[in-house]
Design a protein around this motif. Structure first.
Motif, PDB file in Angstrom:
ATOM      1  N   PHE A 285      53.635  83.557  75.844  1.00 44.34           N
ATOM      2  CA  PHE A 285      53.346  82.593  76.894  1.00 44.34           C
ATOM      3  C   PHE A 285      51.851  82.558  77.213  1.00 44.34           C
ATOM      4  N   LEU A 286      51.160  83.674  77.005  1.00 43.49           N
ATOM      5  CA  LEU A 286      49.737  83.747  77.307  1.00 43.49           C
ATOM      6  C   LEU A 286      48.880  83.278  76.141  1.00 43.49           C
ATOM      7  N   LEU A 287      49.302  83.600  74.930  1.00 43.09           N
ATOM      8  CA  LEU A 287      48.502  83.290  73.748  1.00 43.09           C
ATOM      9  C   LEU A 287      48.871  81.967  73.107  1.00 43.09           C
ATOM     10  N   HIS A 288      50.000  81.374  73.498  1.00 42.94           N
ATOM     11  CA  HIS A 288      50.411  80.078  72.946  1.00 42.94           C
ATOM     12  C   HIS A 288      50.757  79.153  74.109  1.00 42.94           C
ATOM     13  N   PRO A 289      49.736  78.630  74.794  1.00 42.48           N
ATOM     14  CA  PRO A 289      49.991  77.818  75.997  1.00 42.48           C
ATOM     15  C   PRO A 289      50.538  76.441  75.644  1.00 42.48           C
ATOM     16  N   LEU A 290      50.672  75.610  76.670  1.00 46.13           N
ATOM     17  CA  LEU A 290      51.218  74.266  76.499  1.00 46.13           C
ATOM     18  C   LEU A 290      50.242  73.380  75.758  1.00 46.13           C
ATOM     19  N   HIS A 291      50.797  72.361  75.127  1.00 49.13           N
ATOM     20  CA  HIS A 291      49.976  71.443  74.342  1.00 49.13           C
ATOM     21  C   HIS A 291      50.612  70.062  74.384  1.00 49.13           C
ATOM     22  N   GLY A 292      49.797  69.051  74.738  1.00 48.59           N
ATOM     23  CA  GLY A 292      50.285  67.710  74.546  1.00 48.59           C
ATOM     24  C   GLY A 292      50.459  66.873  75.786  1.00 48.59           C
ATOM     25  N   ASP A 293      50.264  67.392  76.986  1.00 46.66           N
ATOM     26  CA  ASP A 293      50.464  66.575  78.179  1.00 46.66           C
ATOM     27  C   ASP A 293      49.528  67.078  79.269  1.00 46.66           C
ATOM     28  N   ASP A 294      48.585  66.191  79.673  1.00 48.60           N
ATOM     29  CA  ASP A 294      47.616  66.593  80.691  1.00 48.60           C
ATOM     30  C   ASP A 294      48.260  66.874  82.026  1.00 48.60           C
ATOM     31  N   ASP A 295      49.332  66.140  82.319  1.00 45.30           N
ATOM     32  CA  ASP A 295      49.970  66.318  83.628  1.00 45.30           C
ATOM     33  C   ASP A 295      50.541  67.712  83.781  1.00 45.30           C
ATOM     34  N   VAL A 296      50.973  68.306  82.698  1.00 50.52           N
ATOM     35  CA  VAL A 296      51.520  69.655  82.763  1.00 50.52           C
ATOM     36  C   VAL A 296      50.432  70.695  82.627  1.00 50.52           C
ATOM     37  N   ILE A 297      49.509  70.417  81.692  1.00 51.85           N
ATOM     38  CA  ILE A 297      48.451  71.396  81.461  1.00 51.85           C
ATOM     39  C   ILE A 297      47.555  71.514  82.676  1.00 51.85           C
ATOM     40  N   GLU A 298      47.207  70.374  83.273  1.00 48.18           N
ATOM     41  CA  GLU A 298      46.379  70.382  84.465  1.00 48.18           C
ATOM     42  C   GLU A 298      47.226  69.899  85.627  1.00 48.18           C
ATOM     43  N   GLY A 299      48.253  70.631  85.896  1.00 47.78           N
ATOM     44  CA  GLY A 299      49.237  70.209  86.893  1.00 47.78           C
ATOM     45  C   GLY A 299      48.770  70.359  88.310  1.00 47.78           C
ATOM     46  N   GLY A 300      47.594  70.819  88.506  1.00 45.72           N
ATOM     47  CA  GLY A 300      47.115  70.960  89.865  1.00 45.72           C
ATOM     48  C   GLY A 300      47.607  72.246  90.491  1.00 45.72           C
ATOM     49  N   LYS A 301      47.544  72.281  91.745  1.00 44.76           N
ATOM     50  CA  LYS A 301      47.908  73.484  92.496  1.00 44.76           C
ATOM     51  C   LYS A 301      49.418  73.574  92.639  1.00 44.76           C
TER      52      LYS A 301
ATOM     53  N   ILE B 253      50.918  72.891  65.772  1.00 43.22           N
ATOM     54  CA  ILE B 253      49.904  71.833  65.916  1.00 43.22           C
ATOM     55  C   ILE B 253      48.863  71.936  64.814  1.00 43.22           C
ATOM     56  N   ALA B 254      48.913  73.013  64.059  1.00 36.83           N
ATOM     57  CA  ALA B 254      48.029  73.209  62.911  1.00 36.83           C
ATOM     58  C   ALA B 254      48.591  74.374  62.115  1.00 36.83           C
ATOM     59  N   GLN B 255      47.913  74.660  61.030  1.00 33.19           N
ATOM     60  CA  GLN B 255      48.362  75.784  60.221  1.00 33.19           C
ATOM     61  C   GLN B 255      48.214  77.089  61.001  1.00 33.19           C
ATOM     62  N   ASP B 256      49.335  77.818  61.083  1.00 30.71           N
ATOM     63  CA  ASP B 256      49.359  79.090  61.816  1.00 30.71           C
ATOM     64  C   ASP B 256      48.955  78.907  63.268  1.00 30.71           C
ATOM     65  N   GLU B 257      49.186  77.755  63.817  1.00 29.84           N
ATOM     66  CA  GLU B 257      48.839  77.512  65.212  1.00 29.84           C
ATOM     67  C   GLU B 257      50.094  76.987  65.914  1.00 29.84           C
ATOM     68  N   VAL B 258      50.742  77.855  66.691  1.00 33.48           N
ATOM     69  CA  VAL B 258      52.007  77.524  67.344  1.00 33.48           C
ATOM     70  C   VAL B 258      51.741  77.270  68.814  1.00 33.48           C
ATOM     71  N   ARG B 259      52.325  76.214  69.343  1.00 32.82           N
ATOM     72  CA  ARG B 259      52.170  75.896  70.751  1.00 32.82           C
ATOM     73  C   ARG B 259      53.498  75.376  71.295  1.00 32.82           C
ATOM     74  N   PHE B 260      53.667  75.487  72.596  1.00 29.51           N
ATOM     75  CA  PHE B 260      54.736  74.777  73.277  1.00 29.51           C
ATOM     76  C   PHE B 260      54.257  73.347  73.470  1.00 29.51           C
ATOM     77  N   ILE B 261      54.851  72.425  72.765  1.00 30.46           N
ATOM     78  CA  ILE B 261      54.422  71.030  72.794  1.00 30.46           C
ATOM     79  C   ILE B 261      55.229  70.299  73.840  1.00 30.46           C
ATOM     80  N   VAL B 262      54.556  69.655  74.743  1.00 30.37           N
ATOM     81  CA  VAL B 262      55.204  68.884  75.791  1.00 30.37           C
ATOM     82  C   VAL B 262      55.615  67.535  75.229  1.00 30.37           C
ATOM     83  N   GLN B 263      56.863  67.193  75.434  1.00 20.78           N
ATOM     84  CA  GLN B 263      57.356  65.922  74.910  1.00 20.78           C
ATOM     85  C   GLN B 263      57.869  65.049  76.035  1.00 20.78           C
TER      86      GLN B 263
END
Length: 662
Positions: free
Chosen positions: A615-631, A652-662
């Motif tokens: 959860f710390l090394l593979h953060p969210l990817h793909g949605d600003d509303d979630v990534i920068e969800g505010g306070k 999202i790339a080779q050897d690059e795993v992320r939680f992708i927001v859909q």
């Protein structure tokens, strides 16, 4: 943003530059509204650079505002100019214009070569989970072995300092703890498998985590379970059912009681002869022994001691025993009795005699008269009379016979023969057989008693004793019983004294008729016989006690017949149905672990299990509303957001795993 004229901005060599996982904020490069790269096309251009060079545009300008200014050699800058340098100010498609002095290549953390033990026991595999299941299976196997060994055995045979139920409880606790570790890891791994497979609500991450922590979380997971999480639902059921392992295990062993043979000496007695030690002086027989006399009187009074036995445990059984004994045979011969009685007297105080002749020939004389004065009269006469057997001249009764007599009992007025009863009785030596004698909880039952006549064998002059054999045996002497001549004579004389008697009613001082059978002084045996109300039963009780006495004396002719003493024993009783739950849960846990390993291998999912590091090394990817969800400080607000957000664990790339927001 204005650029310093003295610096040439140059993008690092794409072919040699390898981005580091540390630079994960490059999303700002094309997600920051002020940079002008919010358009979908612009972001796609940036991703193309990433795909071409093996790095994300984040590596180009992932520089803090302060560092940007310092790198440019500037001093104080305005807040507006302290923004991140973005590619909106630079032609991103000309990497040669960027200076490598500004952007240092991100650090890469190479994998360390792991030793054998770390590869074997590290967290990258299933070693610990497999070991935990093996421990659970081992505890179940040990419990089964222990139960099989101790089932049905006495608790006293358990010599360990710890009780068997406590040892079983220890095994169950270890099995449960090992089982739960494996199940929790399976639940945790299934969240990665499912999120890798398809997009799911973000809140499911929390649900999986709660389910892996215990029964309450598992219950909440089941309340919102989906068919896509079937294996996890089964694991949650196992977690909840594991709460019953301890009480079910406690029900497996029960301590019951049963009766088992005891080593304590248990016996009854049989007598093959009777010799009390009395002597005959000339032709005068000695007196009956004190013990026999006491037994005779006690039996006549209905005080029964029962057959002699020793039962130290209060629960005993005895074999069938045959012994020398005495029996009585009393027949009601009233119907065949002849009565020769004169008319009732008309004169006062003149006695009349009535003769009653029994079928066997005994004559019983009944005396009666009218007593009193001219003004006050009452009937007087016998109310009970016994007489010895009157043998014909020259007749000798069989040697086994001790005494024979006839008895008349008035049931009407004194001296009246109407309604009276007549019995003929014989008291003789016999063989008594006692069967089914048992003592239960200290209480003796009434054994089955059968008697058989004895056949005279011979008279031993030297021993001065009679020898008998039981009838029906081979040659009539297979069973040999003896009795001394002195005891035969003494018992016959005593019985003659007891059963040769008459009983008359007493009168009061006023001359009125008193209560019949009232004794005047001493022991009045006639009164005992009269008041018994059942002469055959009284004589039977008497002969029973005489037999018991013959079996109880300490003599060489009295032998002990071993019986079986039973004692209460506490034993271990295993109730196997209660063990089905613990054993079934361990088996099901093993199947779940195997399923998790196979599914995870086929889906090629990283083995992250319950670790929080992904959860710390593979953060969210793909949605600003979630990534920068505010306070979002409140859990409830986070949960609401997580309910509405769907994630998928993707590349999202080779050897690059992320939680992708859909």
């Amino acid at each position: 943003m204005a650029h310093h004229a003295d610096f040439e901005y140059r993008l690092p060599d794409i072919d040699t530059y390898i981005p580091s996982p540390d630079f994960t904020r490059g999303q700002e490069l094309y997600d920051t509204p002020s940079d002008g790269y919010r358009s979908r096309g612009r972001r796609q251009d940036l991703r193309q650079i990433y795909n071409r060079g093996g790095y994300d545009p984040i590596t180009v300008n992932a520089i803090s505002p302060t560092r940007t200014v310092q790198s440019l050699g500037g001093g104080d800058v305005s807040r507006a100019d302290s923004r991140r340098t973005t590619t909106s100010d630079l032609p991103y498609d000309d990497p040669e214009r960027y200076s490598s002095n500004i952007h240092e290549p991100p650090k890469r953390f190479p994998e360390k070569k792991q030793g054998f033990f770390k590869r074997l026991f590290g967290n990258d595999g299933w070693t610990y989970e497999i070991l935990s299941i093996l421990v659970s299976i081992g505890c179940i196997a040990a419990t089964v072995a222990l139960l099989c060994i101790m089932n049905g055995k006495a608790l006293s045979s358990w010599n360990w300092p710890i009780q068997p139920n406590a040892l079983i409880s220890i095994f169950s606790v270890i099995a449960k703890a090992s089982l739960m570790y494996s199940i929790s890891q399976c639940i945790s791994q299934f969240k990665w498998i499912l999120f890798r497979q398809q997009a799911r609500p973000m809140i499911d991450l929390q649900r999986f985590d709660d389910a892996s922590r215990g029964s309450w979380g598992s219950l909440k997971f089941l309340m919102g379970a989906r068919l896509t999480a079937l294996a996890t639902s089964v694991a949650c059921l196992v977690t909840i059912a594991s709460l019953a392992i301890d009480p079910f295990t406690q029900q497996v062993i029960k301590f019951s009681s049963r009766q088992v043979p005891s080593s304590l000496e248990t016996y009854t007695r049989r007598s093959s002869g009777y010799d009390s030690g009395i002597k005959v002086n000339g032709r005068t027989p000695g007196k009956i022994s004190t013990g026999m006399q006491t037994a005779t009187i006690m039996g006549a009074l209905g005080q029964m001691s029962g057959p002699p036995y020793v039962c130290p445990t209060g629960n005993c059984t005895y074999p069938t025993v045959s012994t020398l004994g005495i029996r009585s045979i009393c027949k009601d011969v009233t119907a065949g009795t002849k009565m020769n009685c004169p008319a009732w007297p008309t004169e006062l105080n003149v006695n009349s005699n009535c003769t009653i002749t029994t079928p066997i020939g005994d004559d019983i004389t009944i005396r009666y008269a009218m007593r009193g004065s001219r003004t006050q009269q009452f009937l007087w006469g016998n109310i009970f009379t016994t007489t010895p057997r009157q043998y014909p001249i020259g007749y000798q009764p069989p040697p086994a016979i001790l005494y024979e007599f006839s008895a008349w009992n008035s049931t009407g007025t004194p001296g009246g023969v109407n309604g009276s009863t007549v019995h003929e009785c014989t008291i003789e030596l016999c063989e008594r057989t006692y069967a089914d004698l048992k003592v239960t909880r200290g209480e003796r039952n009434t054994p089955t008693i059968t008697t058989s006549a004895l056949q005279f064998s011979h008279y031993d002059i030297d021993e001065m004793s009679y020898h008998f054999g039981a009838k029906g045996t081979k040659d009539g002497v297979d069973v040999n019983y003896t009795i001394s001549l002195a005891d035969m004579s003494a018992m016959g004389t005593t019985l003659l004294t007891m059963f040769s008697t008459s009983l008359y009613p007493n009168t009061t001082s006023s001359g009125q008729e008193g209560q019949p059978g009232t004794p005047t002084q001493g022991l009045d045996f006639a009164n005992i016989l009269y008041l018994s109300g059942n002469l055959p039963e009284l004589v039977d009780h008497m002969t029973d006690e005489m037999t018991n006495y013959m079996r109880s004396i300490n003599a060489t002719a009295v032998a002990r017949v071993p019986g079986e003493a039973l004692q209460q024993e506490t034993y271990i009783d295993v109730h196997w149905p209660w063990f089905a739950l613990p054993a079934g849960l361990v088996f099901l846990s093993a199947m779940l672990l195997l399923t998790t390993i196979v599914v995870n291998s086929r889906r090629d999912v990283k083995i992250w299990k319950s670790s929080v590091l992904p959860f710390l090394l593979h953060p969210l990817h793909g949605d600003d509303d979630v990534i920068e969800g505010g306070k979002m400080e409140k859990i409830s607000r986070m949960e609401d957001k997580a309910e509405a957000t769907r994630l998928k664990l993707g590349d999202i790339a080779q050897d690059e795993v992320r939680f992708i927001v859909q």
